[in-house]
Design an enzyme around this catalytic site. Structure first.
Site, short mmCIF file in Angstrom:
data_model
loop_
_atom_site.label_atom_id
_atom_site.label_comp_id
_atom_site.label_asym_id
_atom_site.label_seq_id
_atom_site.Cartn_x
_atom_site.Cartn_y
_atom_site.Cartn_z
N LYS A 1 31.75 38.27 36.37
CA LYS A 1 32.44 39.93 36.37
C LYS A 1 31.59 40.37 38.00
CE LYS A 1 34.79 42.62 34.21
NZ LYS A 1 35.91 42.31 33.22
N1 GLU Z 1 39.54 42.17 34.19
C1 GLU Z 1 40.35 41.47 33.09
C2 GLU Z 1 39.45 41.01 31.85
O1 GLU Z 1 38.62 41.98 31.58
C3 GLU Z 1 40.99 40.03 33.76
C4 GLU Z 1 40.05 39.11 34.23
C5 GLU Z 1 40.94 38.10 34.96
O2 GLU Z 1 42.08 37.94 34.71
O3 GLU Z 1 40.19 37.13 35.41
O4 GLU Z 1 39.72 40.48 31.06
#
Ligand code: GLU
Length: 422
Positions: free
Chosen positions: A112
Site C-alpha cells: 500500500k
Molecule cells: N485499493 C483497493 C483495495 O483496498 C484496490 C487495490 C488493488 O486493486 O490493488 O482493495
C-alpha cells in the site's frame, strides 16, 4: 517495529491488524518464526516529494510505500492521497492487502502507498507533478513483477495513467501491467471501476443468504458514497433492497421508505454533496451508523465502529466496504449482540480481484469482455465466501478470524515451501 502516533491502540490500524493476526495464528498454530515474518512488513520506503506548486512555491510532501508481503507474488495494493495518511495506517493497509489477496487466492502479496496531502486543495497540474515525482522515487521497488499499485482513497484512473506513464518513461517501454485501475483504452479492464462496489453487494447477498434473511426488500444503510459506497448502494438498490440512508463527508440523508439510488447518484454528481436531496432528512454520522436496518455497509474509512459506538449498532449484518472500519474491541461487542460481520478482506476484495484480471490481460495483451470479467469475479467471491465460512466453522470463530485463518494458512504455506535463504 516501532509504531508511530495513535496513543490509543484501538485507533491504531496496524495494532488492530496484529490483534487479528495473533488470534488467527493461535487457532491454526503457525510456526513461531513464520509468525514473526507475517507480523512485520517485508519492506517499506518513506520518501520526500518536492513539488513546484502553481504559485511558484516549492512544497515538500511525504509519501510511503509499504510492501507487507511478496511471498505469494508481487506486492499489490492501492495508493491513497489524504491529510490523514500515516505510516501505521499504510502498514496496516498493506497487510490487509496480503490477507485479502490470499482470501480470494490471487497470486499477489500485499502493499500500500500513501501521500500526506489534501488533494481537494491541489490543482490537476500539482497532482500530476506529485504523482510523477512519487513514482520516480519508488522505481527501485515497483514493477509488474515486484509491486503493482492501484487507486485507493482520492486517487483514480488518471492518477494511474500518470503513474504508468512515468514508470514507462524510465523503463523505456510502455508497461501497462505496472499498475491497475487505469483508464479503459489505456490498458484498463472493463468492470474494474464497479468491481469493489459490486463485490460488496455480492458479499451482502451471500451474507443475507447465510443468515437466512430475504434476498429482496431488506433495509440497507451505507456510510460513504464514493467509488465503493456509492456503487454498493446502487447495486443493492438494483438487487431490490431498500437503501434508507447514505452519507458523504458532509453528512447523511435518510428516508425510511427508501432512496431512489440512481437519482441520488445524479444529485451527488450535480451538487457535490448529498444533503438537500428532496424528500430526505439530514442525519449525522453517528445517527447513520445507529439506524435500524438489515445491512450496514461502512464504506468510508478506518475506525468507524469502535468500543464507543458498537453497542448502538442495530444492523443484523455489517458488510465492510472500507478497509479496517471495525476495531477488534467492537468485534467482540457485535459478536455478543449477534451481528454478523462480513470482513473487509473478503467483502471489498472484488476490486483487487479485477485488478488481478487487468494485470493478466495486460500481460496477455488480450482484453476480455465485461461479462467475462464480472462473471469470473462473482465466481471467485462466492467461492471465497464459502471458504471463509467453512474456515470460521472449522475453527469455531467469527467470519473475520475465519478469513484471517484461511489467508494466514496460505501465506504461511508459501513461506514454508519456499524455505529460508540464509
Ligand atoms: N485499493 C483497493 C483495495 O483496498 C484496490 C487495490 C488493488 O486493486 O490493488 O482493495
Amino acid at each position: 517495529m516501532a509504531t508511530d502516533n495513535h496513543e490509543n491502540s484501538e485507533l491504531n490500524p496496524f495494532l488492530q491488524m496484529t490483534k487479528r493476526l495473533e488470534k488467527a495464528s493461535s487457532l491454526i498454530s503457525v510456526d513461531a518464526g513464520v509468525y514473526k515474518i507475517l507480523a512485520e512488513p517485508f519492506q517499506e520506503l518513506a520518501v520526500s516529494i518536492p513539488v513546484r506548486m502553481d504559485d511558484g512555491s516549492l512544497r515538500v510532501f511525504t509519501g510511503y510505500r509499504v510492501q507487507h508481503s511478496v511471498a505469494r507474488g508481487p506486492a499489490k495494493g492501492g495508493i491513497r492521497y489524504s491529510p490523514e495518511v500515516n505510516l501505521d495506517e499504510v502498514r496496516a493497509l498493506s497487510a490487509w492487502m496480503t490477507w485479502k489477496c490470499a482470501v480470494v487466492n490471487v497470486p499477489f502479496g500485499g502493499g500500500k502507498g500513501g501521500i500526506i496531502c489534501d488533494p481537494r486543495r491541489m490543482s490537476q497540474g500539482e497532482l500530476e507533478r506529485l504523482t510523477r515525482r512519487y513514482t520516480s522515487s519508488l522505481l527501485d521497488i515497483i514493477g509488474p513483477e515486484r509491486d503493482v499499485p492501484a487507486p485507493d482513497m482520492n486517487t483514480n484512473s488518471q492518477t494511474m495513467a500518470w503513474f504508468m506513464d512515468t514508470y514507462s518513461i524510465y523503463t523505456r517501454a510502455t508497461c501497462t501491467a505496472a499498475v491497475t485501475g487505469k483508464p479503459i483504452g489505456l490498458g484498463g479492464s472493463l468492470g474494474r471501476n464497479e468491481a469493489t462496489g459490486l463485490g460488496v453487494a455480492i458479499i451482502a447477498r451471500e451474507s443475507l443468504k447465510y443468515k437466512s434473511l430475504p434476498s429482496e426488500g431488506c433495509t440497507v444503510v451505507v456510510q460513504g458514497s464514493g467509488n465503493v459506497g456509492g456503487l454498493a448502494a446502487k447495486f443493492m438498490h438494483d438487487m431490490k433492497h431498500k437503501v434508507i440512508a447514505i452519507s458523504d463527508m458532509y453528512g447523511g440523508i435518510h428516508n425510511p421508505d427508501g432512496l431512489d439510488m440512481p437519482k441520488v447518484i445524479d444529485w451527488l454528481q450535480e451538487n457535490g454533496k448529498l444533503q438537500g436531496f428532496p424528500g430526505t432528512t439530514d442525519i449525522d454520522n453517528n445517527q447513520l451508523l445507529a439506524l435500524e436496518c438489515d445491512v450496514l455497509i461502512p464504506a468510508a474509512t478506518e475506525n468507524q465502529i469502535t468500543s464507543v459506538n458498537a453497542a448502538d449498532i442495530k444492523a443484523k449484518i455489517i458488510v465492510e466496504g472500507a478497509n479496517g472500519p471495525t476495531s477488534d474491541e467492537a468485534d467482540m461487542i457485535l459478536e455478543a449482540n449477534g451481528v454478523f460481520v462480513a470482513p473487509d478482506i473478503l467483502a471489498n476484495a472484488g476490486g483487487v480481484t479485477v485488478s488481478y484480471f487487468e494485470w493478466v490481460q495486460n500481460r496477455m495483451g488480450y482484453f476480455w469482455e465485461e461479462k467475462d470479467v464480472l462473471d469470473r469475479m462473482e465466481r471467485i467471491l462466492v467461492d471465497s465466501f464459502k471458504d471463509v465460512m467453512a474456515s470460521s466453522e472449522r475453527h469455531e470463530t467469527s467470519a473475520r478470524i475465519g478469513a484471517y485463518c484461511l489467508a494466514v494458512e496460505r501465506v504461511a504455506y508459501s513461506h514454508e515451501m519456499r524455505g529460508m535463504y540464509a
